[in-house]
Design a protein around this motif. Structure first.
Motif, PDB file in Angstrom:
ATOM      1  N   ARG A 160       0.786  -1.149   0.012  1.00 55.24           N
ATOM      2  CA  ARG A 160       0.148   0.020  -0.048  1.00 55.24           C
ATOM      3  C   ARG A 160       0.756   1.397   0.101  1.00 55.24           C
ATOM      4  O   ARG A 160       0.521   2.313  -0.755  1.00 55.24           O
ATOM      5  CB  ARG A 160      -1.025  -0.102   0.994  1.00 55.24           C
ATOM      6  N   ALA A 164       1.610   4.267  -3.250  1.00 57.18           N
ATOM      7  CA  ALA A 164       1.491   5.843  -3.266  1.00 57.18           C
ATOM      8  C   ALA A 164       2.770   6.706  -4.008  1.00 57.18           C
ATOM      9  O   ALA A 164       2.632   7.725  -4.536  1.00 57.18           O
ATOM     10  CB  ALA A 164       1.230   6.171  -1.929  1.00 57.18           C
ATOM     11  N   ARG A 172       2.461  -0.457 -10.726  1.00 53.87           N
ATOM     12  CA  ARG A 172       1.398  -0.262  -9.832  1.00 53.87           C
ATOM     13  C   ARG A 172       0.265  -1.428  -9.948  1.00 53.87           C
ATOM     14  O   ARG A 172      -0.209  -1.789  -8.967  1.00 53.87           O
ATOM     15  CB  ARG A 172       0.550   1.051 -10.309  1.00 53.87           C
ATOM     16  N   TRP A 196      -9.544  -2.104   0.722  1.00 49.81           N
ATOM     17  CA  TRP A 196      -8.622  -1.167   0.180  1.00 49.81           C
ATOM     18  C   TRP A 196      -8.853  -1.280  -1.527  1.00 49.81           C
ATOM     19  O   TRP A 196      -9.031  -0.172  -2.191  1.00 49.81           O
ATOM     20  CB  TRP A 196      -7.171  -1.439   0.428  1.00 49.81           C
ATOM     21  N   ASP A 203     -11.945   5.413  -6.526  1.00 48.75           N
ATOM     22  CA  ASP A 203     -11.454   6.789  -6.518  1.00 48.75           C
ATOM     23  C   ASP A 203     -11.286   7.226  -8.120  1.00 48.75           C
ATOM     24  O   ASP A 203     -11.455   6.354  -9.089  1.00 48.75           O
ATOM     25  CB  ASP A 203     -10.025   6.557  -6.064  1.00 48.75           C
TER      26      ASP A 203
END
Length: 704
Positions: A160, A164, A172, A196, A203
Motif C-alpha cells: 500500500r 502511493a 502499480r 482497500w 477513486d
C-alpha cells in the motif's frame, strides 16, 4: 559472487536432461553482460533445472546463488531471476495432496517443500526490491513477496505504501495483483484487502488502476463488487481505448533497441514465447488490459449475463485488439457456461468482416464449435464464405486438408449456402474429414452431392491410408442414406483387407445398414461375414443384413455369440444391433442382463438401453443408467437419450430429479476447469435438449 559454487558436487545431481554439471555455467550466464548469453542461461534454468515447474536437488542447490544475483544491483535483468525464484519457491502442497503421493512423488514433494522453505527464508531481500531503480525488478518483486514471505500483514502495508510512491503504471498493477494474491493465501487479510481495493476502484485514479482493483476484488471478494460493475468496467475500457490525446491513452512501454555489437536474440524456447507475446502486444495502447479482464471474468464466475454484457461492449469497441481479446474470452464463456448468447454471437459474426485477419479467423474458429448456437451469425458466415473461396479448403502443415472454419460453421448450422464450398471440397485430392459432419448436418439439403460422393468413393485407392481417403465419404453417404451408392460401398468392403482396415470395414458395414433394402447387392458378403462369430465385423454385418432383409432369425445367432465374445468391441457392436431388433431379440435379454455388470461403463449403458428395447422393462435399466450418469459426465448424453425414449422420468422419480438438476445447472456438464473439447458446447446443448425431451410437462427451463 558465487563463492563456494565449485564446492557443490553438481555432477552427482541430475536435472531434466541428465547430469547437472552444466548448472554453474548457467548461473554465471545469468550474470553475463551479453543479453544473448543471459537469455540462453535463463532458458536452460527453466528448461532443465526447473523443467515444467519440477524441483530437483540441483534446483535446491541453486537457490543461494540466485539470491546473490538478485541482491547485486549490477546484474542485468534481475526481474527475470526474481520470477524464477518465485516459481521455484511458490508451490504449496496441501495435506490431501501429500496423502496420495507414491514414493517417487513423495521425494518430489519433499523437494518442493524444501524449496518453498529456502526461498521463503530469503524473501526478506524482496522488500528492498520494491523501490529498485530497475522497473523490471519492481514489476516482479510484489508477487514474490505475496507468494513467499511469511509476514503477510507487513507485506500488505508495504504494498500500500509503495503504491502511493510508484509512478510506473505496470508496476502499480503488479502491486494490486500482489494484494489480491495475499488475500487468497491468507484469508484473515481478505476483508482489509477488499476494503482497500474497493476504495481504489471507486477513486478518480487512472482507469487501469481502477480496472486492476476491480479484477482483484472479483478474484478475492466477488461479493464486494459494486452492483453496477458492468457499466463501471465498460466505462473504464472506453477510457483505455487509444485516442489522439486525452487521459487514459496509456501506451505500451517501448522496447529498448539492442546496443552496439549486441547479439541477435537466441532461438531459445523462452525467447520464442517472448517474441510471440511481443508480437501479440505490439501497438496495443494498454497491453495488460486483457489479463485484467481475464482475471475479472474468472472472479465473476457464473454471473453469465454480466460477463456476456462486458464482452458485448468489447466487441463493439473501435479498437481491434479489444475485440480480439473479447472473441477469445467469449470462447471460454460460451464453452464453459450455459446462457443466452444470441446478441454476443451476432456481434461475433460481425468480426468476420474485420480488416484485421486474426480477428476474423478467431471469430470463425469460435463459431465453428457452436453448431446451432451460431445461428445469429449465419448471414455473416455466409457472406464470409461467399467472399473468400480461397479459404474453403486449407492445407495443414501435415499436408492434410481441412475445411475452412467459416465453411464448417455454416455447414454445421445446416445452412444450404455452404453447399458450393462442400462441393469444391469434394474435388480436393484428399477430401477434408469435416465434409462428413457438414453433410450430416445439412441432411437432405446435401442430396445433390451424393453423385460426387459416389464418384470419389469409387475412385478411392484402397490399401494403406484408405480410411483417410474413404472414411469421410462413407460417413457422408451414410448420413444421406444414399442407397444408390451400395455398389461403391461394397467395393470398399471387399477391398479393405489390409491389416488395420477394421475401421474402414466397420464404416462400410454401417453405410450398408443405413441404406437398408437398397443394399441388397451386398447380401452374400454380409452372410459370409456372419460366420466370423465373436467379432465386430460379424455384429456389424448382422446389423446390415437385418436392415436389408428384416429377418431376425437369420442374424440372432451371430449376435448372441457377439454378446458373449471376449472382445469388448465385439460385445459393444452386438449390443447396439440387438437393441435395434427390439422385441424380436428376446433371446438376448439374459446375456444383456449379464452385461449390466460389465467392467466397461459405456458397454453397461448401451446394454441397459438394449435391454429396455428388448424387454420393455425400464426398472432393470434405469438404475444402471443413473449410476453411470454420476460416474462419468461424458456418458450423460447417451443416458439422456435412453431416458427420453423410455419415458421413465415420471414426476418425483430418481430420473426426473437427476434431469432437473442438470437443467438447472449453469455450468456445462463437460467443461471442468481448464480446456474443453471442440465439440463440447454442441454436446452439452444436445444434453439439455434431451433432458427437456425426457421430462414430462414444462421443466421451467427454456432452451439456451
Amino acid at each position: 559472487m558465487f563463492a563456494g559454487i565449485e564446492e557443490v558436487d553438481w555432477a552427482s545431481m541430475e536435472h531434466a536432461y541428465g547430469p547437472a554439471d552444466d548448472v554453474p555455467a548457467l548461473l554465471r550466464g545469468l550474470a553475463s553482460a551479453d543479453p544473448a548469453e543471459r537469455e540462453r542461461a535463463l532458458d536452460g534454468m527453466y528448461g532443465a533445472v526447473h523443467h515444467q515447474g519440477d524441483v530437483y536437488p540441483c534446483t535446491l542447490a541453486c537457490i543461494p546463488f540466485l539470491f546473490e544475483l538478485v541482491a547485486d544491483p549490477w546484474v542485468p535483468d534481475r526481474g527475470d531471476i526474481v520470477e524464477l525464484l518465485t516459481s521455484i519457491g511458490g508451490i504449496d502442497l496441501g495435506k490431501d495432496d501429500e496423502e496420495e503421493l507414491d514414493e517417487d512423488e513423495a521425494e518430489g514433494a519433499a523437494n518442493f517443500a524444501m524449496a518453498a522453505a529456502a526461498v521463503s527464508a530469503g524473501a526478506e531481500v524482496f522488500f528492498a526490491l520494491l523501490a529498485d531503480e530497475d522497473p523490471g525488478v519492481r514489476l516482479s518483486a510484489p508477487l514474490a513477496l505475496a507468494a513467499l514471505h511469511d509476514e503477510p500483514a507487513r507485506v500488505l502495508a508495504l504494498l500500500r505504501a509503495r503504491l502511493a510512491a510508484e509512478r510506473d503504471e505496470e508496476v502499480r498493477l503488479a502491486l494490486i495483483e500482489a494484494a489480491g494474491r495475499l488475500a487468497l493465501r491468507h484469508r484473515p487479510l481478505a476483508a482489509p484487502v477488499a476494503d482497500w481495493l474497493g476504495r481504489l476502484a471507486g477513486d478518480a485514479g487512472s482507469p487501469g488502476l481502477r480496472l486492476a482493483a476491480l479484477a482483484q476484488l472479483a478474484r478475492c471478494a466477488p461479493g464486494a463488487l459494486p452492483g453496477d460493475v458492468v457499466p463501471v468496467v465498460t466505462g473504464l475500457l472506453g477510457q483505455l481505448r487509444p485516442s489522439p490525446s486525452g487521459p487514459g491513452a496509456t501506451r505500451a512501454r517501448p522496447v529498448e533497441p539492442p546496443g552496439p555489437g549486441a547479439e541477435a536474440a537466441p532461438a531459445t524456447l523462452r525467447g520464442q514465447v517472448q517474441a510471440l507475446s511481443a508480437e501479440e502486444t505490439a501497438g496495443r495502447a494498454a497491453p495488460w488490459t486483457a489479463d485484467l479482464l481475464r482475471t475479472l471474468h474468472a472472479g465473476l464466475d457464473d454471473r453469465v449475463s454480466e460477463r456476456a454484457a462486458l464482452l458485448a461492449d468489447q466487441l463493439r469497441s473501435p479498437e481491434p485488439w479489444q475485440r480480439l481479446d473479447a472473441v477469445r474470452m467469449s470462447d471460454r464463456l460460451i464453452g464453459g457456461w450455459r446462457g443466452s448468447y444470441a446478441e454476443l454471437v451476432r456481434l461475433l459474426g460481425e468480426q468476420l468482416a474485420a480488416p484485421e485477419p486474426r480477428l476474423g479467423q478467431a471469430a470463425s474458429q469460435l463459431l465453428e464449435g457452436l453448431y446451432g448456437l451460431a445461428a445469429p451469425a449465419a448471414d455473416a458466415l455466409a457472406e464470409r464464405v461467399a467472399a473468400d473461396p480461397g479459404a474453403w479448403v486449407r492445407s495443414g502443415p501435415d499436408g492434410r486438408a481441412r475445411l475452412g472454419s467459416a465453411v464448417t460453421a455454416l455447414a454445421r448450422l445446416g445452412d444450404p449456402r455452404a453447399l458450393p464450398a462442400l462441393s469444391a471440397a469434394l474435388a480436393h485430392p484428399l477430401v477434408p474429414a469435416e465434409v462428413e459432419s457438414g453433410i450430416a448436418r445439412l441432411g437432405e439439403a446435401a442430396r445433390p452431392l451424393a453423385g460426387a460422393l459416389r464418384q470419389r468413393l469409387g475412385d478411392a485407392v484402397l490399401g494403406e491410408g484408405a480410411y483417410d481417403r474413404a472414411g469421410p465419404l462413407l460417413g457422408a453417404l451414410t448420413a444421406l442414406r444414399a442407397g444408390e451408392a451400395a455398389p461403391e460401398v461394397l467395393r470398399v468392403l471387399r477391398g479393405a483387407q489390409e491389416p488395420g482396415s477394421d475401421l474402414l470395414r466397420t464404416a462400410a458395414l454401417r453405410a450398408l445398414a443405413a441404406f437398408g433394402p437398397a443394399a441388397r447387392c451386398a447380401v452374400p458378403e454380409l452372410r459370409a461375414l456372419l460366420r466370423r462369430t465373436g467379432t465386430v465385423e460379424a455384429a456389424e454385418a448382422a446389423g446390415a443384413l437385418w436392415a436389408v432383409e428384416g429377418d431376425a432369425d437369420a442374424v440372432l445367432p451371430a449376435l448372441l455369440a457377439g454378446l458373449a465374445a471376449w472382445d469388448v468391441g465385439a460385445r459393444h457392436a452386438a449390443v447396439g444391433v440387438v437393441g435395434r431388433l427390439g422385441g424380436r431379440a428376446a433371446a438376448g435379454a439374459a446375456p444383456l442382463r449379464e452385461l449390466l455388470r460389465d467392467g466397461n461403463l459405456w458397454l453397461r449403458v448401451d446394454a441397459a438401453a438394449a435391454l429396455w428395447e428388448v424387454s420393455g422393462r425400464a426398472e432393470e435399466s434405469v438404475p444402471v443408467l443413473l449410476a453411470a450418469w454420476e460416474q462419468n459426465h461424458r456418458v450423460r448424453v447417451r443416458v439422456a437419450e435412453c431416458l427420453a425414449r423410455m419415458r421413465a422420468a415420471g414426476a418425483g422419480s430418481d430420473a426426473a430429479r437427476v434431469l432437473l438438476a442438470e437443467l438447472t445447472s449453469v455450468r456445462r456438464h463437460n467443461a471442468p476447469e481448464g480446456a474443453y473439447g471442440s465439440h463440447d458446447t454442441y454436446t452439452d446443448e444436445k444434453l439439455l435438449a434431451l433432458c427437456r425431451r425426457a421430462l414430462p410437462g414444462n421443466t421451467g427451463k427454456e432452451p439456451t
